[in-house]
Design a protein around this motif. Structure first.
Motif, PDB file in Angstrom:
ATOM      1  N   ALA A 177     -12.557  -1.619  -2.635  1.00 42.21           N
ATOM      2  CA  ALA A 177     -13.770  -0.887  -2.251  1.00 42.21           C
ATOM      3  C   ALA A 177     -13.802   0.494  -2.891  1.00 42.21           C
ATOM      4  CB  ALA A 177     -13.843  -0.776  -0.723  1.00 42.21           C
ATOM      5  N   LEU A 178     -12.649   1.150  -2.943  1.00 40.26           N
ATOM      6  CA  LEU A 178     -12.562   2.482  -3.547  1.00 40.26           C
ATOM      7  C   LEU A 178     -12.936   2.436  -5.028  1.00 40.26           C
ATOM      8  CD1 LEU A 178     -11.637   5.445  -2.947  1.00 40.26           C
ATOM      9  CD2 LEU A 178      -9.396   4.765  -3.810  1.00 40.26           C
ATOM     10  N   LEU A 179     -12.575   1.329  -5.672  1.00 38.74           N
ATOM     11  CA  LEU A 179     -12.860   1.180  -7.103  1.00 38.74           C
ATOM     12  C   LEU A 179     -14.251   0.608  -7.361  1.00 38.74           C
ATOM     13  CD1 LEU A 179      -9.409  -0.272  -8.251  1.00 38.74           C
ATOM     14  CD2 LEU A 179     -10.305   2.003  -8.784  1.00 38.74           C
ATOM     15  N   GLY A 180     -14.961   0.244  -6.293  1.00 44.52           N
ATOM     16  CA  GLY A 180     -16.263  -0.389  -6.475  1.00 44.52           C
ATOM     17  C   GLY A 180     -16.156  -1.779  -7.059  1.00 44.52           C
ATOM     18  N   ASP A 181     -15.048  -2.444  -6.800  1.00 45.79           N
ATOM     19  CA  ASP A 181     -14.773  -3.785  -7.337  1.00 45.79           C
ATOM     20  C   ASP A 181     -15.125  -4.808  -6.253  1.00 45.79           C
ATOM     21  OD1 ASP A 181     -13.540  -6.178  -8.277  1.00 45.79           O
ATOM     22  OD2 ASP A 181     -12.059  -5.021  -9.400  1.00 45.79           O
ATOM     23  N   ASP A 182     -16.051  -5.732  -6.544  1.00 50.14           N
ATOM     24  CA  ASP A 182     -16.529  -6.662  -5.520  1.00 50.14           C
ATOM     25  C   ASP A 182     -15.721  -7.962  -5.459  1.00 50.14           C
ATOM     26  OD1 ASP A 182     -17.345  -7.808  -7.864  1.00 50.14           O
ATOM     27  OD2 ASP A 182     -19.497  -7.826  -7.383  1.00 50.14           O
ATOM     28  N   ARG A 183     -14.608  -8.022  -6.182  1.00 50.40           N
ATOM     29  CA  ARG A 183     -13.765  -9.215  -6.096  1.00 50.40           C
ATOM     30  C   ARG A 183     -13.051  -9.284  -4.750  1.00 50.40           C
ATOM     31  NH1 ARG A 183      -9.959  -8.742 -11.256  1.00 50.40           N
ATOM     32  NH2 ARG A 183     -10.175  -6.523 -10.670  1.00 50.40           N
ATOM     33  N   LYS A 184     -12.668 -10.492  -4.367  1.00 48.84           N
ATOM     34  CA  LYS A 184     -11.873 -10.699  -3.170  1.00 48.84           C
ATOM     35  C   LYS A 184     -10.393 -10.729  -3.558  1.00 48.84           C
ATOM     36  CE  LYS A 184     -15.468 -13.480  -0.913  1.00 48.84           C
ATOM     37  NZ  LYS A 184     -15.806 -14.811  -0.345  1.00 48.84           N
ATOM     38  N   PRO A 185      -9.491 -10.400  -2.623  1.00 45.21           N
ATOM     39  CA  PRO A 185      -8.055 -10.430  -2.940  1.00 45.21           C
ATOM     40  C   PRO A 185      -7.598 -11.765  -3.520  1.00 45.21           C
ATOM     41  CG  PRO A 185      -8.395  -9.320  -0.853  1.00 45.21           C
ATOM     42  CD  PRO A 185      -9.733  -9.873  -1.264  1.00 45.21           C
ATOM     43  N   GLU A 186      -8.218 -12.865  -3.044  1.00 40.94           N
ATOM     44  CA  GLU A 186      -7.815 -14.195  -3.521  1.00 40.94           C
ATOM     45  C   GLU A 186      -8.153 -14.417  -4.995  1.00 40.94           C
ATOM     46  OE1 GLU A 186      -8.171 -13.996   0.734  1.00 40.94           O
ATOM     47  OE2 GLU A 186      -9.685 -13.609  -0.817  1.00 40.94           O
ATOM     48  N   GLU A 187      -9.062 -13.612  -5.541  1.00 39.59           N
ATOM     49  CA  GLU A 187      -9.453 -13.755  -6.940  1.00 39.59           C
ATOM     50  C   GLU A 187      -8.555 -12.973  -7.885  1.00 39.59           C
ATOM     51  OE1 GLU A 187     -13.875 -13.564  -7.567  1.00 39.59           O
ATOM     52  OE2 GLU A 187     -13.849 -12.984  -5.455  1.00 39.59           O
ATOM     53  N   LEU A 188      -7.666 -12.171  -7.331  1.00 42.80           N
ATOM     54  CA  LEU A 188      -6.806 -11.330  -8.155  1.00 42.80           C
ATOM     55  C   LEU A 188      -5.519 -12.055  -8.526  1.00 42.80           C
ATOM     56  CD1 LEU A 188      -7.142  -8.020  -6.098  1.00 42.80           C
ATOM     57  CD2 LEU A 188      -8.372  -8.631  -8.185  1.00 42.80           C
ATOM     58  N   SER A 189      -4.916 -11.610  -9.617  1.00 41.28           N
ATOM     59  CA  SER A 189      -3.634 -12.151 -10.041  1.00 41.28           C
ATOM     60  C   SER A 189      -2.567 -11.879  -8.983  1.00 41.28           C
ATOM     61  CB  SER A 189      -3.220 -11.501 -11.367  1.00 41.28           C
ATOM     62  OG  SER A 189      -1.841 -11.691 -11.614  1.00 41.28           O
ATOM     63  N   LYS A 190      -1.569 -12.752  -8.922  1.00 43.44           N
ATOM     64  CA  LYS A 190      -0.459 -12.536  -7.984  1.00 43.44           C
ATOM     65  C   LYS A 190       0.351 -11.301  -8.365  1.00 43.44           C
ATOM     66  CE  LYS A 190       0.135 -17.223  -6.193  1.00 43.44           C
ATOM     67  NZ  LYS A 190       1.075 -18.352  -6.014  1.00 43.44           N
ATOM     68  N   LEU A 191       0.228 -10.857  -9.617  1.00 42.84           N
ATOM     69  CA  LEU A 191       0.895  -9.628 -10.016  1.00 42.84           C
ATOM     70  C   LEU A 191       0.232  -8.411  -9.369  1.00 42.84           C
ATOM     71  CD1 LEU A 191       1.643 -10.245 -13.795  1.00 42.84           C
ATOM     72  CD2 LEU A 191       3.239 -10.263 -11.885  1.00 42.84           C
ATOM     73  N   VAL A 192      -0.967  -8.597  -8.837  1.00 44.56           N
ATOM     74  CA  VAL A 192      -1.654  -7.535  -8.098  1.00 44.56           C
ATOM     75  C   VAL A 192      -1.318  -7.628  -6.618  1.00 44.56           C
ATOM     76  CG1 VAL A 192      -3.875  -6.544  -7.441  1.00 44.56           C
ATOM     77  CG2 VAL A 192      -3.562  -7.480  -9.738  1.00 44.56           C
ATOM     78  N   THR A 193      -1.493  -8.787  -6.041  1.00 45.64           N
ATOM     79  CA  THR A 193      -1.362  -8.943  -4.589  1.00 45.64           C
ATOM     80  C   THR A 193       0.061  -9.257  -4.142  1.00 45.64           C
ATOM     81  OG1 THR A 193      -1.962 -11.281  -4.798  1.00 45.64           O
ATOM     82  CG2 THR A 193      -3.749  -9.718  -4.370  1.00 45.64           C
ATOM     83  N   GLY A 194       0.905  -9.676  -5.072  1.00 42.41           N
ATOM     84  CA  GLY A 194       2.290  -9.979  -4.722  1.00 42.41           C
ATOM     85  C   GLY A 194       3.217  -8.831  -5.069  1.00 42.41           C
ATOM     86  N   THR A 195       4.507  -9.108  -5.053  1.00 41.21           N
ATOM     87  CA  THR A 195       5.481  -8.095  -5.410  1.00 41.21           C
ATOM     88  C   THR A 195       5.752  -8.129  -6.912  1.00 41.21           C
ATOM     89  OG1 THR A 195       7.792  -7.400  -5.216  1.00 41.21           O
ATOM     90  CG2 THR A 195       7.319  -9.715  -4.742  1.00 41.21           C
TER      91      THR A 195
END
Length: 593
Positions: free
Chosen positions: A90-108
């Motif tokens: 939201a801060l970045l104005g990015d309308d993607r959902k967490p599930e659409e992001l790479s695991k390198l973003v949402t994982g460790t």
């Protein structure tokens, strides 16, 4: 000419602010010693990862890993919760959902880094030389503690699980309802493979029993790193709380298992407490250590010690963790063999494996580190009755035979829970390296400072090619300190792990460039300057009362770093600059509590 670049994976939020101060005071003014453009920065913050969809991590690892003289210094980051990811999007104005992001973003990023074929790194944590001895370990007193009842899933990891030690080289893959969910991976003879189903009904029943007791509950799981296994267990716990008329406890409530375990060890509970660990593997181990600590107390080892985790094999964290969204069948394919594992919708499935070659490398690294530190022994915390641990145990005995090590004297093989109980409650005299698997080692090592604080512990990654990369310890976000900084206008964050991580990184670069006298002097001086400031009785408020020195003065992050700069200038023979910086420091420094 620069031979060895120092790649800095920039830390998160609070640690990031501390790094910027360190950079301004301890790196940029010393370019003549370090070398222009030696330091290469990479933004591993959650914001940076989202903006590149995780590519910044891959590019950093390939750049530093592919350059055989490069040294990586990894800052403390976060494995974001869903709420943190949504907030940053939201801060970045990015309308993607967490599930659409790479695991390198949402994982460790840690698992990807240590498991990458260019790295194959095992993690070691050890007492910081020259620093740990200046700090009092504030050991907890359990005399007036409430009772604890650790509840975990019964049956061990053997329940609804299958184990295999490979008799030949072969491919391993996993399908669900005839679709591949883990791509084939080639493993060598002697490798270990494990798969297990955790029944949803078993987790719900355990949660119900814990809630119905009516005691305070400390829930713990590794839901940030294993969202479709431990994360689902947390969801089930919240569902059962709601069913019993209790509020849901969403987000990070201090219930990530390593942090929660360390807190229960260092801060004994005051009332009778149920510790709910819905895991059949690390649950019994946590029960063994907590029960021993609350019964006998903890003791600080008389000699130096370290913890070395088998992280290169990507086991546990790098495995497959999934929630079955429908009734179906997992098929574990090992070469020509097929194992069918039926599941119901909502059940949790995990599959993990590691290569025997990674186990061999790990064991050699552990023996090498123990020899370099002149330790008396190594304790390998692996269960030889557990088929998943067998390849590591075999690797230990094979390497011990080659090095003429004597079992019972030079090394011991113990069950993981027994080794941790010994480490915390009855440590052996002399220097000891404790070698654990990745997950249990992660949990144990987060509590190894035994009340002295994160400044007392250094963290490094041991690469398969012999290089050593550094990690800056400490918390990445430290949200309470961020709030205080906004309110007070200064930082209370302890910068010692940042400085020590960089000192290790520059020391490794200096080792690769032995004839570079300015770099060698700077690398040694950076560590020594930090020690000198502590000896004078200066530290950030969280650490100052733990100092053994008679005089103790709490100062903010910037003042501490500037004090290190003064000492570093003195050590490098820059007397006039040191005196000028001393005058500036005296004009601005103030004691804080």
């Amino acid at each position: 000419m620069i031979e060895s670049h120092v790649d800095v994976a920039l830390p998160e939020e609070s640690a990031g602010a501390a790094y910027e101060i360190v950079k301004r005071e301890l790196i940029e003014p010393f370019a003549a010693f370090i070398g222009e453009k030696r330091v290469r920065e990479h933004d591993w913050s959650l914001k940076g990862r989202i903006q590149t969809d995780g590519e910044v991590i891959r590019e950093t690892v390939e750049m530093a890993g592919g350059d055989k003289k490069a040294v990586l210094v990894k800052g403390p980051g976060i494995t974001p919760t869903r709420e943190q990811t949504l907030e940053t999007l939201a801060l970045l104005g990015d309308d993607r959902k967490p599930e659409e992001l790479s695991k390198l973003v949402t994982g460790t990023p840690n698992g990807y880094l240590r498991g990458h074929w260019l790295v194959k790194g095992n993690l070691e944590r050890y007492e910081a030389p020259g620093i740990a001895g200046l700090l009092n370990a504030d050991l907890p007193d359990y005399k007036n503690a409430g009772g604890i009842d650790v509840m975990f899933l019964s049956g061990g990891r053997a329940k609804d699980g299958v184990f295999f030690n490979l008799e030949n080289d072969c491919d391993v893959r996993v399908d669900f309802n005839r679709k591949t969910v883990r791509a084939p991976e080639r493993l060598s003879k002697g490798s270990a493979v494990y798969a297990k189903v955790t029944r949803r009904a078993d987790v719900a029943e355990l949660c119900d029993r814990a809630i119905e007791k009516g005691d305070d509950i400390v829930f713990m799981s590794k839901y940030t790193v294993r969202p479709e296994l431990d994360g689902e267990k947390k969801k089930i716990y919240n569902d059962r709380r709601e069913k019993h008329g209790l509020e849901r406890l969403e987000g990070n409530r201090g219930d990530i298992v390593d942090a929660a375990f360390a807190r229960l060890l260092s801060r004994p509970v005051e009332k009778n407490t149920t510790v709910l660990v819905p895991d059949p593997s690390y649950g019994p181990k946590i029960a063994a250590v907590l029960n021993a600590a609350y019964a006998c107390g903890v003791k600080k080892p008389l000699g130096e010690f370290s913890v070395c985790r088998f992280s290169a094999g990507k086991s546990e964290y790098g495995g497959l963790n999934r929630v079955a969204r429908e009734d179906g069948e997992y098929r574990l394919r090992i070469g020509a063999r097929e194992i069918r594992i039926p599941v119901k919708a909502g059940d949790m499935f995990e599959e993990m494996h590691y290569d025997r070659a990674d186990a061999d490398c790990y064991v050699k690294q552990v023996f090498r580190q123990a020899a370099a530190k002149k330790y008396d022994r190594v304790v390998f915390a692996f269960d030889e009755t557990d088929l998943y641990d067998v390849p590591v145990v075999q690797a230990v005995r094979d390497e011990a035979w080659r090095q003429k090590k004597v079992e019972g004297e030079d090394f011991l093989i113990m069950k993981p829970d027994a080794a941790a109980v010994m480490m915390f409650t009855a440590p052996m005299p002399g220097g000891t390296c404790y070698a654990y698997d990745n997950l249990w080692g992660d949990i144990v090592s987060d509590a190894m400072d035994l009340g002295a604080g994160v400044a007392a512990v250094n963290s490094v990654i041991l690469l398969a090619d012999g290089r050593v990369w550094a990690e800056m310890g400490g918390a990445g976000t430290a949200p309470d300190l961020m709030k205080l900084a906004r309110k007070e206008g200064f930082w209370r964050y302890d910068p010692i792990p940042i400085i020590e991580g960089l000192a290790i990184g520059f020391s490794e670069a200096a080792r690769i460039e032995p004839d570079n006298r300015p770099l060698n002097a700077y690398a040694k001086g950076l560590h020594d300057a930090c020690v000198a400031v502590l000896k004078r009785g200066y530290a950030t408020p969280d650490l100052v009362e733990k100092l053994k020195s008679g005089r103790k003065t709490g100062i903010d992050t910037e003042a501490f770093v500037k004090a290190v700069r003064v000492e570093l200038l003195t050590l490098l023979g820059l007397k006039e600059e040191s005196e000028a910086q001393t005058r500036l420091l005296k004009q601005t420094v103030k004691e804080i509590r």
